[in-house]
Design an enzyme around this catalytic site. Structure first.
Site, PDB file in Angstrom:
ATOM      1  N   CYS B  35     -21.320 110.685  -1.929  1.00 32.40           N
ATOM      2  CA  CYS B  35     -22.535 110.320  -1.202  1.00 32.40           C
ATOM      3  C   CYS B  35     -23.619 111.398  -1.317  1.00 32.40           C
ATOM      4  CB  CYS B  35     -22.242 110.091   0.273  1.00 32.40           C
ATOM      5  SG  CYS B  35     -21.095 108.763   0.565  1.00 32.40           S
ATOM      6  N   ASP B  37     -23.588 114.485   0.060  1.00 34.22           N
ATOM      7  CA  ASP B  37     -23.723 115.385   1.203  1.00 34.22           C
ATOM      8  C   ASP B  37     -22.373 116.026   1.475  1.00 34.22           C
ATOM      9  OD1 ASP B  37     -26.370 115.105   2.182  1.00 34.22           O
ATOM     10  OD2 ASP B  37     -25.844 113.089   2.843  1.00 34.22           O
ATOM     11  N   CYS B  62     -29.297 117.118   0.679  1.00 34.32           N
ATOM     12  CA  CYS B  62     -30.736 116.956   0.654  1.00 34.32           C
ATOM     13  C   CYS B  62     -31.406 117.841   1.704  1.00 34.32           C
ATOM     14  CB  CYS B  62     -31.084 115.497   0.889  1.00 34.32           C
ATOM     15  SG  CYS B  62     -30.463 114.904   2.464  1.00 34.32           S
ATOM     16  N   CYS B 106     -26.841 112.893   8.406  1.00 33.21           N
ATOM     17  CA  CYS B 106     -26.804 114.335   8.181  1.00 33.21           C
ATOM     18  C   CYS B 106     -26.423 115.048   9.481  1.00 33.21           C
ATOM     19  CB  CYS B 106     -28.166 114.851   7.712  1.00 33.21           C
ATOM     20  SG  CYS B 106     -28.625 114.244   6.083  1.00 33.21           S
TER      21      CYS B 106
END
Lengths: 402, 303
Positions: B35, B37, B62, B106
């Site tokens: 993904c 992350d 990100c 996140c």
């Protein structure tokens, strides 16, 4: 310092000469081209002239083969749906795994409507297997839709050869040439390509105008029925400004075709060499020997693309990425996945796409700016140790949830 | 580009506590490289007091993943492990002055890294109950997994019901096609057929109301007083956001209100009304529609 725009595969600046050419069509020449009176008549002639320009850049045999639409996506949908409507007994479609969503999403939808879609795979350089393709060309196939050049990597597909193969089997062939028109020369009259999509804003024309090239004699069913515009093949009052602008943009693209393929390509090569020389653990994706002159896509391992873009943007440099995070999806770019690029690199791909406005000074600035950005992000990365990736990165850092 | 807050940008451009902590005695690795992350949180915990003396992060991700990691380390330093565990993902998002809906995961990753690190310190095994699907409703950040689970648990059959139970689809409504597709699959899985109405319904709750047993009826005046009372209870929250709501009229099942101040014309007006309506239905025990006064049908003279 002025900002640097290296995202020309996303969209381009409208050429100032194009802007000047369309000015009269806002208020002076506002007429409806369908009208008989002078207001409309002059506009009708302007559209005719633009049609000629598009015929010329495509190398089409007749100007009536040019149908103006609103965008590349509309041209793609029109072409594919027309082929299905015109041949209701044929229930299969051939396309590739790396198409633009304009084609891919439509094909996925058509699968739910009972069509069978064959997705041609690509190898690790993004190349197709033509034997696989040949084996799928049967009288069950309504249409083949294959992009001329890939938007992410710039990799060029052998569409002329593929069109010959389809034509020989009596199968309609459509190509999404949105990234290719204006960047590489074409001569459709000598090809067996039946339908082709292009989009104005990719070649310095305004947004909101596209073209479907429809070879004379190819069976067609319109998407929009209504008025007689475009010979009854696409209803709706013409987007005069877009069409006139696209005509001018095609004239200019033809003038700059050689420059694009020599000077722009040189700048692109310089950018690629400069970055690869300064950044370890980075590589070019796609097929570097066979790609658009303006595009290079570089994977920076162990870091994530959106973070790279944000730091570049802070320095006024614009590019784009195939990372999941730039699109809001959970997966990295389908193009990178299709080529088997590992996740640790696929999320860190950055596409640099140049134009005839890109200068050598800009390229040098980017070459200077990128390596420290990569270094800065690698310092934060759990895959990166002292001056290099940690040993067995995928084993040493294996987070808990999948 | 994402609409990141200044705080997110600040934590991304100048992250705090980047890198692994020396002599760390708690490590939490979470995320998914597929993904894009992944986060390693390292903590140095005082053995006697369980106070977190130092925290560091290493993140592959990100801008908002890096900012969330940075925020997390700042938030936990000086806290005891138990205090730190009280930090929710919303707290992390709030610390950053908000995250776009697509980026809320996140902050979830940050919270999970913390749980994993604490489990590591205590010698426990941390089991991840995290499941994340593709984002369906962008207005309310509701994903595919959440919608499917809710449909299964409650035997839902319509888009309106999905909206009532999960909020998904209650905003701009552009995800209704996606919700219909999920419903079709889930209904097929339990042997039913999804049959939507010819046109999507503008107001929800119809099916919910039909299912519920008819509640004890209030007299007209009492009912209006009750409506007024419920509305009064909701006003302080709206006033806190610079808005207000006023009862204009009650006509059968239609309750006409006037949104004023920050609420009127605000993009969240529909959501606010939805919330008011939900509360009304719960409190009154009957199906009602809360409608802005401005949308009240105008009677045509002589018609």
């Amino acid at each position: 310092m002025a900002d640097i725009y290296l995202d020309n595969n996303a969209t381009t600046m409208c050429d100032p000469e194009v802007v000047a050419a369309v000015q009269p069509y806002f208020s002076e020449q506002f007429g409806n081209p369908s009208s008989l009176h002078n207001f409309g008549n002059k506009v009708g002639f302007a559209i005719k002239k633009a049609r000629k320009s598009i015929q010329t850049i495509l190398g089409a045999e007749h100007d009536s083969e040019i149908i103006f639409t609103s965008c590349g996506s509309e041209s793609d949908s029109t072409a594919i749906l027309s082929a299905l409507k015109a041949q209701p007994e044929r229930k299969e479609i051939i396309t590739t795994v790396v198409e633009h969503p304009a084609v891919l999403t439509l094909c996925e939808f058509l699968e739910t409507e009972g069509y069978t879609v064959h997705y041609l795979k690509v190898d690790n350089k993004g190349r197709l297997d033509l034997d696989e393709y040949a084996s799928l060309l049967t009288d069950q196939v309504a249409v083949v839709s294959v992009m001329w050049a890939n938007n992410e990597t710039g990799t060029i597909f052998p569409v002329e050869q593929m069109a010959e193969m389809a034509d020989a089997k009596g199968v309609m062939f459509h190509t999404d040439a949105v990234q290719a028109v204006g960047k590489i020369p074409m001569n459709l009259a000598d090809s067996k390509i039946h339908m082709l999509s292009l989009s104005g804003h990719k070649l310095h024309a305004p947004k909101g105008v596209g073209v479907l090239y429809l070879r004379r004699g190819v069976r067609f069913r319109p998407l929009l029925r209504g008025g007689h515009q475009e010979r009854g093949r696409r209803a709706g009052t013409e987007n005069t400004i877009g069409i006139v602008g696209l005509g001018k943009a095609c004239d200019l693209a033809l003038e700059h075709m050689e420059y694009e393929n020599t000077e722009v390509a040189k700048l692109r090569d310089r950018l690629q060499e400069g970055i690869l020389a300064a950044v370890p653990h980075s590589f070019v994706t796609g097929d570097p020997d066979n790609r658009l002159p303006n595009t290079c896509n570089i994977a920076f391992e162990y870091i994530e693309g959106e973070a790279i873009l944000l730091l570049m943007n802070k320095q006024g440099i614009a590019a784009s990425s195939g990372s999941a995070c730039t699109s809001g999806s959970l997966e990295p770019s389908h193009v990178m996945k299709a080529m088997g690029i590992p996740y640790t690199a696929a999320h860190g791909t950055v596409r640099f796409s140049l134009s005839r406005y890109t200068t050598p000074e800009e390229i040098e600035r980017v070459i200077e700016a990128v390596p420290p950005i990569v270094e800065q992000l690698r310092k934060l990365s759990p895959y990166w140790g002292d001056g290099g990736p940690i040993e067995n990165p995928e084993e040493a850092f294996a987070p808990v949830y999948a | 580009m994402w609409d990141y807050s200044e705080t997110v940008k600040e934590h991304f451009y100048n992250p705090k506590n980047a890198g692994a902590v020396a002599e760390a005695n708690a490590v939490g690795d979470v995320g998914s490289i597929s993904c894009g992350d992944a986060l390693r949180l390292t903590l140095k915990v005082d053995a006697d007091t369980e106070i977190i003396l130092d925290a560091g992060f290493q993140t592959f991700g990100c801008g908002s993943a890096i900012a969330s990691s940075s925020a997390l380390t700042e938030m936990v330093k000086g806290k005891t492990l138990d205090q730190a565990l009280e930090i929710s993902n919303q707290d992390i998002a709030d610390f950053l002055d908000g995250l776009p809906p697509e980026k809320m995961h996140c902050s979830v990753m940050g919270r999970e890294a913390l749980q994993a690190a604490v489990a590591d310190y205590r010698g426990e095994e941390w089991v991840d109950d995290h499941e994340e699907g593709a984002l369906v409703c962008k207005c309310f950040a509701i994903d595919d997994v959440m919608i499917r689970d809710t449909i299964k648990a409650n035997n839902l059959t319509t888009v309106e019901e999905v909206t009532n139970y999960t909020k998904a689809g209650g905003g701009c409504s552009s995800c209704h096609e996606g919700i219909e597709n999920i419903l079709a699959e889930e209904l097929a899985a339990r042997g039913e057929t999804f049959t939507p109405g010819a046109v999507g319904k503008k107001e929800g709750f119809v099916n919910l109301a039909e299912k519920e047993a008819a509640p004890a009826k209030l007299t007209g005046v009492k009912r209006i007083l009750k409506i007024q009372e419920i509305l009064e209870g909701l006003r302080p929250a709206l006033q806190a956001d610079g808005g207000d709501v006023e009862l204009m009229d009650v006509e059968g099942k239609n309750i006409y209100v006037k949104l004023v101040g920050a609420c009127s014309g605000c993009q969240m007006a529909a959501m606010t009304l939805g919330g008011v309506q939900q509360k009304m239905i719960e409190e009154l025990g009957e199906f009602v529609k809360v409608i802005p006064e401005s949308e009240r049908p105008v009677e045509i003279a002589g018609a």
